[in-house]
Design a protein around this motif. Structure first.
Motif, mmCIF file in Angstrom:
data_model
loop_
_atom_site.group_PDB
_atom_site.id
_atom_site.type_symbol
_atom_site.label_atom_id
_atom_site.label_comp_id
_atom_site.label_asym_id
_atom_site.label_seq_id
_atom_site.Cartn_x
_atom_site.Cartn_y
_atom_site.Cartn_z
ATOM 1 N N THR A 169 0.823 -1.200 0.000
ATOM 2 C CA THR A 169 0.000 0.000 0.000
ATOM 3 C C THR A 169 0.868 1.266 0.000
ATOM 4 O O THR A 169 2.101 1.198 0.012
ATOM 5 C CB THR A 169 -0.899 0.017 1.242
ATOM 6 N N ILE A 170 0.193 2.399 -0.004
ATOM 7 C CA ILE A 170 0.874 3.689 0.023
ATOM 8 C C ILE A 170 1.727 3.827 1.285
ATOM 9 O O ILE A 170 2.840 4.367 1.250
ATOM 10 C CB ILE A 170 -0.154 4.815 -0.070
ATOM 11 N N SER A 171 1.244 3.288 2.380
ATOM 12 C CA SER A 171 1.963 3.385 3.654
ATOM 13 C C SER A 171 3.019 2.302 3.828
ATOM 14 O O SER A 171 3.768 2.319 4.812
ATOM 15 C CB SER A 171 0.971 3.293 4.816
ATOM 16 N N GLY A 172 3.067 1.362 2.878
ATOM 17 C CA GLY A 172 4.061 0.297 2.957
ATOM 18 C C GLY A 172 3.556 -0.990 3.578
ATOM 19 O O GLY A 172 4.331 -1.938 3.727
ATOM 20 N N SER A 173 2.290 -1.046 3.913
ATOM 21 C CA SER A 173 1.727 -2.297 4.419
ATOM 22 C C SER A 173 1.694 -3.328 3.301
ATOM 23 O O SER A 173 1.508 -2.978 2.133
ATOM 24 C CB SER A 173 0.307 -2.064 4.947
ATOM 25 N N THR A 174 1.868 -4.579 3.677
ATOM 26 C CA THR A 174 1.931 -5.639 2.670
ATOM 27 C C THR A 174 0.896 -6.726 2.955
ATOM 28 O O THR A 174 0.553 -6.993 4.107
ATOM 29 C CB THR A 174 3.328 -6.275 2.636
ATOM 30 N N ILE A 175 0.423 -7.327 1.880
ATOM 31 C CA ILE A 175 -0.560 -8.410 1.951
ATOM 32 C C ILE A 175 -0.121 -9.464 0.945
ATOM 33 O O ILE A 175 0.287 -9.120 -0.175
ATOM 34 C CB ILE A 175 -1.970 -7.914 1.586
ATOM 35 N N SER B 238 8.273 -5.123 -1.959
ATOM 36 C CA SER B 238 8.810 -3.891 -1.395
ATOM 37 C C SER B 238 8.746 -2.793 -2.447
ATOM 38 O O SER B 238 8.547 -3.073 -3.634
ATOM 39 C CB SER B 238 10.255 -4.086 -0.912
ATOM 40 N N ARG B 239 8.935 -1.560 -2.000
ATOM 41 C CA ARG B 239 8.899 -0.446 -2.932
ATOM 42 C C ARG B 239 9.958 0.575 -2.552
ATOM 43 O O ARG B 239 10.328 0.701 -1.371
ATOM 44 C CB ARG B 239 7.513 0.207 -2.964
ATOM 45 N N ASP B 240 10.424 1.290 -3.572
ATOM 46 C CA ASP B 240 11.372 2.386 -3.397
ATOM 47 C C ASP B 240 10.765 3.600 -4.080
ATOM 48 O O ASP B 240 10.836 3.716 -5.311
ATOM 49 C CB ASP B 240 12.731 2.011 -3.990
ATOM 50 N N ASN B 241 10.148 4.450 -3.306
ATOM 51 C CA ASN B 241 9.455 5.585 -3.908
ATOM 52 C C ASN B 241 10.409 6.556 -4.602
ATOM 53 O O ASN B 241 10.048 7.202 -5.591
ATOM 54 C CB ASN B 241 8.636 6.322 -2.844
ATOM 55 N N SER B 242 11.625 6.666 -4.098
ATOM 56 C CA SER B 242 12.579 7.589 -4.712
ATOM 57 C C SER B 242 12.993 7.144 -6.104
ATOM 58 O O SER B 242 13.313 7.970 -6.960
ATOM 59 C CB SER B 242 13.812 7.738 -3.822
#
Length: 114
Positions: free
Chosen positions: A52-58, A70-74
């Motif tokens: 999600t936007i906040s980094g929560s994972t499902i 995982s995500r790297d917004n930068s």
């Protein structure tokens, strides 16, 4: 318009690991809900993991404990680290972004040999 490009698929033996990457376009990436889906031959597309936007994972039950999203917004990137791979994980893996609409990448093939 959001463009998504997956990479990192390939052939791996059972028990091995792969990391999929998805590069996204757009200045609002940090507001995208990102997902990985997969589709095996003759089967319906299956949701594998969400971040999600906040980094929560499902995670789907079938990959829980083995896959990590995982995500790297930068860098506008999302990743799927896959470990303890099984032949049942063989599929085309698609990156998906949800932001006012649904956007899809072209997919990357993952083949797990027994």
């Amino acid at each position: 318009q959001v463009q998504l490009v997956e990479s990192g698929g390939g052939l791996v033996q059972a028990g091995g690991s792969l990391r999929l990457s998805c590069a996204a376009s757009g200045d609002m990436f940090r507001f995208y809900v990102m997902r990985w889906h997969r589709q095996a031959p003759g089967k319906q597309r299956e949701l594998v993991a969400t971040i999600t936007i906040s980094g929560s994972t499902i995670y789907a039950d079938s990959v829980k404990g083995r896959f990590t999203i995982s995500r790297d917004n930068s860098q506008k990137m999302v990743y799927l680290q896959m470990s303890s791979l099984k032949p049942a994980d063989t599929a085309v893996y698609y990156c998906n972004a949800q932001f006012s609409d649904d956007y899809w990448g072209q997919g990357t093939q993952v083949t797990v040999s027994s």
